[in-house]
Design an enzyme around this catalytic site. Sequence first.
Site, PDB file in Angstrom:
ATOM      1  N   GLY A  11       0.990  -1.000  -0.214  1.00  0.00           N
ATOM      2  CA  GLY A  11      -0.187   0.000   0.030  1.00  0.00           C
ATOM      3  C   GLY A  11       0.936   1.138   0.379  1.00  0.00           C
ATOM      4  O   GLY A  11       1.897   0.842   0.160  1.00  0.00           O
ATOM      5  N   ASP A  12       0.165   2.671  -0.216  1.00  0.00           N
ATOM      6  CA  ASP A  12       1.165   3.548   0.196  1.00  0.00           C
ATOM      7  C   ASP A  12       2.145   3.797  -1.637  1.00  0.00           C
ATOM      8  O   ASP A  12       2.898   4.304  -1.140  1.00  0.00           O
ATOM      9  CB  ASP A  12       1.845   3.884   1.290  1.00  0.00           C
ATOM     10  CG  ASP A  12       0.510   3.952   1.781  1.00  0.00           C
ATOM     11  OD1 ASP A  12      -0.494   4.483   2.413  1.00  0.00           O
ATOM     12  OD2 ASP A  12       1.318   3.150   3.067  1.00  0.00           O
ATOM     13  N   LYS A  15      -0.867   5.619  -5.416  1.00  0.00           N
ATOM     14  CA  LYS A  15      -1.926   5.246  -6.194  1.00  0.00           C
ATOM     15  C   LYS A  15      -3.249   6.799  -6.993  1.00  0.00           C
ATOM     16  O   LYS A  15      -2.760   6.511  -7.800  1.00  0.00           O
ATOM     17  CB  LYS A  15      -2.627   4.226  -5.838  1.00  0.00           C
ATOM     18  CG  LYS A  15      -1.851   2.891  -5.775  1.00  0.00           C
ATOM     19  CD  LYS A  15      -2.420   1.195  -5.509  1.00  0.00           C
ATOM     20  CE  LYS A  15      -3.056   1.659  -3.790  1.00  0.00           C
ATOM     21  NZ  LYS A  15      -2.383   1.451  -3.166  1.00  0.00           N
ATOM     22  N   LYS A  17      -1.982   9.234  -7.557  1.00  0.00           N
ATOM     23  CA  LYS A  17      -1.201  10.425  -7.958  1.00  0.00           C
ATOM     24  C   LYS A  17      -2.099   9.707  -9.935  1.00  0.00           C
ATOM     25  O   LYS A  17      -2.222  10.245 -10.756  1.00  0.00           O
ATOM     26  CB  LYS A  17       0.232  10.398  -8.656  1.00  0.00           C
ATOM     27  CG  LYS A  17       0.605  11.728  -9.383  1.00  0.00           C
ATOM     28  CD  LYS A  17       2.023  11.688  -9.489  1.00  0.00           C
ATOM     29  CE  LYS A  17       2.430  12.562 -10.444  1.00  0.00           C
ATOM     30  NZ  LYS A  17       3.656  13.253 -10.175  1.00  0.00           N
ATOM     31  N   GLY A  39      -5.691   6.119   2.117  1.00  0.00           N
ATOM     32  CA  GLY A  39      -5.475   6.755   2.147  1.00  0.00           C
ATOM     33  C   GLY A  39      -4.361   7.334   0.256  1.00  0.00           C
ATOM     34  O   GLY A  39      -3.830   7.184   0.384  1.00  0.00           O
ATOM     35  N   HIS A  40      -6.195   8.506  -0.109  1.00  0.00           N
ATOM     36  CA  HIS A  40      -5.112   8.738  -1.596  1.00  0.00           C
ATOM     37  C   HIS A  40      -4.493   9.847  -1.693  1.00  0.00           C
ATOM     38  O   HIS A  40      -5.745  11.181  -1.222  1.00  0.00           O
ATOM     39  CB  HIS A  40      -5.869   8.101  -2.745  1.00  0.00           C
ATOM     40  CG  HIS A  40      -6.070   6.518  -3.489  1.00  0.00           C
ATOM     41  ND1 HIS A  40      -6.492   6.313  -3.533  1.00  0.00           N
ATOM     42  CD2 HIS A  40      -5.076   5.482  -2.590  1.00  0.00           C
ATOM     43  CE1 HIS A  40      -6.922   5.110  -3.744  1.00  0.00           C
ATOM     44  NE2 HIS A  40      -5.953   4.496  -3.240  1.00  0.00           N
ATOM     45  N   GLN A 222      -5.899  -0.383  -0.640  1.00  0.00           N
ATOM     46  CA  GLN A 222      -4.323  -0.664   0.446  1.00  0.00           C
ATOM     47  C   GLN A 222      -3.057  -1.849  -1.200  1.00  0.00           C
ATOM     48  O   GLN A 222      -2.319  -0.546  -1.908  1.00  0.00           O
ATOM     49  CB  GLN A 222      -4.837  -2.179   0.758  1.00  0.00           C
ATOM     50  CG  GLN A 222      -5.113  -1.494   1.860  1.00  0.00           C
ATOM     51  CD  GLN A 222      -6.358  -1.176   1.907  1.00  0.00           C
ATOM     52  OE1 GLN A 222      -7.675  -1.857   1.581  1.00  0.00           O
ATOM     53  NE2 GLN A 222      -7.079   0.252   2.495  1.00  0.00           N
ATOM     54  N   THR A 237      -4.546  -6.742   5.590  1.00  0.00           N
ATOM     55  CA  THR A 237      -6.152  -5.702   6.225  1.00  0.00           C
ATOM     56  C   THR A 237      -7.051  -6.901   5.702  1.00  0.00           C
ATOM     57  O   THR A 237      -6.447  -8.384   5.306  1.00  0.00           O
ATOM     58  CB  THR A 237      -6.232  -4.506   5.231  1.00  0.00           C
ATOM     59  OG1 THR A 237      -7.399  -3.521   5.325  1.00  0.00           O
ATOM     60  CG2 THR A 237      -6.772  -5.047   3.797  1.00  0.00           C
ATOM     61  N   THR A 298      -3.718   8.514   6.213  1.00  0.00           N
ATOM     62  CA  THR A 298      -5.149   8.162   6.789  1.00  0.00           C
ATOM     63  C   THR A 298      -4.822   8.333   8.685  1.00  0.00           C
ATOM     64  O   THR A 298      -5.211   9.419   9.410  1.00  0.00           O
ATOM     65  CB  THR A 298      -5.459   6.943   7.237  1.00  0.00           C
ATOM     66  OG1 THR A 298      -5.320   7.061   5.739  1.00  0.00           O
ATOM     67  CG2 THR A 298      -6.749   6.364   8.208  1.00  0.00           C
ATOM     68  N   GLY A 300      -1.630   9.329  10.005  1.00  0.00           N
ATOM     69  CA  GLY A 300      -0.056   9.919   9.930  1.00  0.00           C
ATOM     70  C   GLY A 300       1.262   9.449  11.094  1.00  0.00           C
ATOM     71  O   GLY A 300       1.677   9.985  12.014  1.00  0.00           O
ATOM     72  N   PRO A 302       4.695   7.377  11.118  1.00  0.00           N
ATOM     73  CA  PRO A 302       5.453   6.554  10.194  1.00  0.00           C
ATOM     74  C   PRO A 302       5.468   5.479   9.688  1.00  0.00           C
ATOM     75  O   PRO A 302       5.081   4.602  10.035  1.00  0.00           O
ATOM     76  CB  PRO A 302       6.505   7.138  11.303  1.00  0.00           C
ATOM     77  CG  PRO A 302       6.245   7.228  12.412  1.00  0.00           C
ATOM     78  CD  PRO A 302       4.825   7.192  12.766  1.00  0.00           C
TER      79      PRO A 302
HETATM   80  P1  IMP Z   1      -6.629  -1.969   9.308  1.00  0.00           P
HETATM   81  O1  IMP Z   1      -6.928  -2.368   7.894  1.00  0.00           O
HETATM   82  O2  IMP Z   1      -7.052  -1.146   9.267  1.00  0.00           O
HETATM   83  O3  IMP Z   1      -7.423  -3.205   9.671  1.00  0.00           O
HETATM   84  O4  IMP Z   1      -5.143  -2.534   9.678  1.00  0.00           O
HETATM   85  C1  IMP Z   1      -4.231  -3.595   8.853  1.00  0.00           C
HETATM   86  C2  IMP Z   1      -2.854  -3.445   8.460  1.00  0.00           C
HETATM   87  O5  IMP Z   1      -3.531  -2.835   7.156  1.00  0.00           O
HETATM   88  C3  IMP Z   1      -2.213  -2.359   9.421  1.00  0.00           C
HETATM   89  O6  IMP Z   1      -1.051  -2.923   8.967  1.00  0.00           O
HETATM   90  C4  IMP Z   1      -2.459  -1.246   8.266  1.00  0.00           C
HETATM   91  O7  IMP Z   1      -1.585  -0.532   8.979  1.00  0.00           O
HETATM   92  C5  IMP Z   1      -2.403  -1.404   6.828  1.00  0.00           C
HETATM   93  N1  IMP Z   1      -3.055  -0.999   5.871  1.00  0.00           N
HETATM   94  C6  IMP Z   1      -4.938  -0.758   6.038  1.00  0.00           C
HETATM   95  N2  IMP Z   1      -5.024   0.596   5.257  1.00  0.00           N
HETATM   96  C7  IMP Z   1      -3.704   0.409   4.551  1.00  0.00           C
HETATM   97  C8  IMP Z   1      -3.920   1.547   3.674  1.00  0.00           C
HETATM   98  O8  IMP Z   1      -4.656   2.156   3.050  1.00  0.00           O
HETATM   99  N3  IMP Z   1      -2.202   1.548   3.201  1.00  0.00           N
HETATM  100  C9  IMP Z   1      -1.100   1.249   3.604  1.00  0.00           C
HETATM  101  N4  IMP Z   1      -0.938   0.399   4.725  1.00  0.00           N
HETATM  102  C10 IMP Z   1      -2.904  -0.011   5.185  1.00  0.00           C
END
Ligand code: IMP
Length: 423
Positions: A11-12, A15, A17, A39-40, A222, A237, A298, A300, A302
């Site tokens: 994730g992150d 996407k 952009k 979070g995009h 993700q 997730t 989403t 903040g 690190p």
């Molecule tokens: P959850 O989906 O909020 O339960 O998170 C499960 C795992 O997925 C955690 O390690 C989160 O940090 C990661 N995660 C969930 N959504 C995102 C995303 O949009 N970007 C990056 N990591 C994510």
Amino acid sequence: MNIILIGLQWGDEGKGKIIDFLSKDMDYIVRYQGGNNAGHTVVIKDKMYIFHLIPSGVLYKNKTCVIGNGVVVDPQALIEEIKTLEKQKVYIGNNLKISSLAHVIFPYHKILDKLRESKRTFKIGTTGRGIGPCYVDKFSRCGIRIKDLLCPENLKEKLKDNLSEKNDVFKKAFGHPGFKFEELYKEYLAYGNMLKKYITNTSILFAKALKAKDSILFEGAQGTFLDIDFGTYPFVTSSNSFSGGACTGAGFAPVYIDKVIGVVKAYTTRVGEGPFPTELDEKLMGCVREWGKEYGATTGRPRRCGWFDAVMVRFAVLLNGAKEMAVMKLDVLDNLETIKVCTAYKYKNKLFKEYPQEIGSLDKVKPIYKDFPGWRTSTRGAREFKDLPKQAKNYLKAIEDLSCSKIKMISVGSSREETILKY
Ligand code: IMP
């Protein structure tokens, strides 16, 4: 063309952009899994827009943005997002459609997410948005769907059933007082009223789109290694974030998908817990985090940073059918003298060139690196592939060859213009 855009790491990848870049040529932009854990970020002329549930395609006029049946929707968060975007002068009206079949996140999901996490020996690092518990209810067949918010009788019956069971669990397992029916019922009926104009049968919408030969972009949230089946379980997730999820999460037949595009960062990041074979040491991680502004959109938090892991990306390319790739944030590597790429893993004296799904845990593998000389000059001004320094071209070629996918786009900065097309 109907395209799925997918993250090939954790994730992150950036996407947001690419979705924004592709959206101008699409008629529909569709979210199909996850919720407001995503979070995009899109930057247009110094203005920053952050999206959690609404597809960033709303920034263009005449596009239809869809929240599909596979998404779990926190109505409170969605309404806030709509209001924030409206304050930024983004029009949200009949360009937003929400599937009546999408499941709804309630406060008990969010609280349960955090309570469970607090009791786990191995923390997942959940965003605490109630995503996992909401999917649990969906698959336990006690979930409440968007369409129930429009029908007071249905909502009453289902919410009562849920609360009678959940309040018991909350009290016994966590010593939590539980939730009052009347308050939640009124609050969620009100959300239903506010969202009513967006709620529809999105399958009919897609059938019409197919007939009209409109183009659809499915935006994955993700990334592949956070996928509930194929990711680094249990540090994942709760949805299918790989390309296959688009069909079930939007109600769209696989035969109509024309292309899958994978997105990678020029290095790797991860938020939350779990194995990360190419994770950098503290000092270098601190530098890369600052250069790349690696903090979650989403929460903040690190982000952890590491070298590009070609073993993982190669597997993700295969799994998703991503014959094309976009490489993001190349400019973040501009200052490095040497850049490493992980080409294989070593585990118990055995060399793994393929992603070793069968071994106990990824945190035990030793990455085998190949070193590349850095370019030590800014790439932010490059607008064509030929403008890039020789070392950057070599690095990209190595990523392309090792990942077995063609690089078609390269991003050298956060704004729309800082993009190189390579066709
Ligand atoms: P959850 O989906 O909020 O339960 O998170 C499960 C795992 O997925 C955690 O390690 C989160 O940090 C990661 N995660 C969930 N959504 C995102 C995303 O949009 N970007 C990056 N990591 C994510």
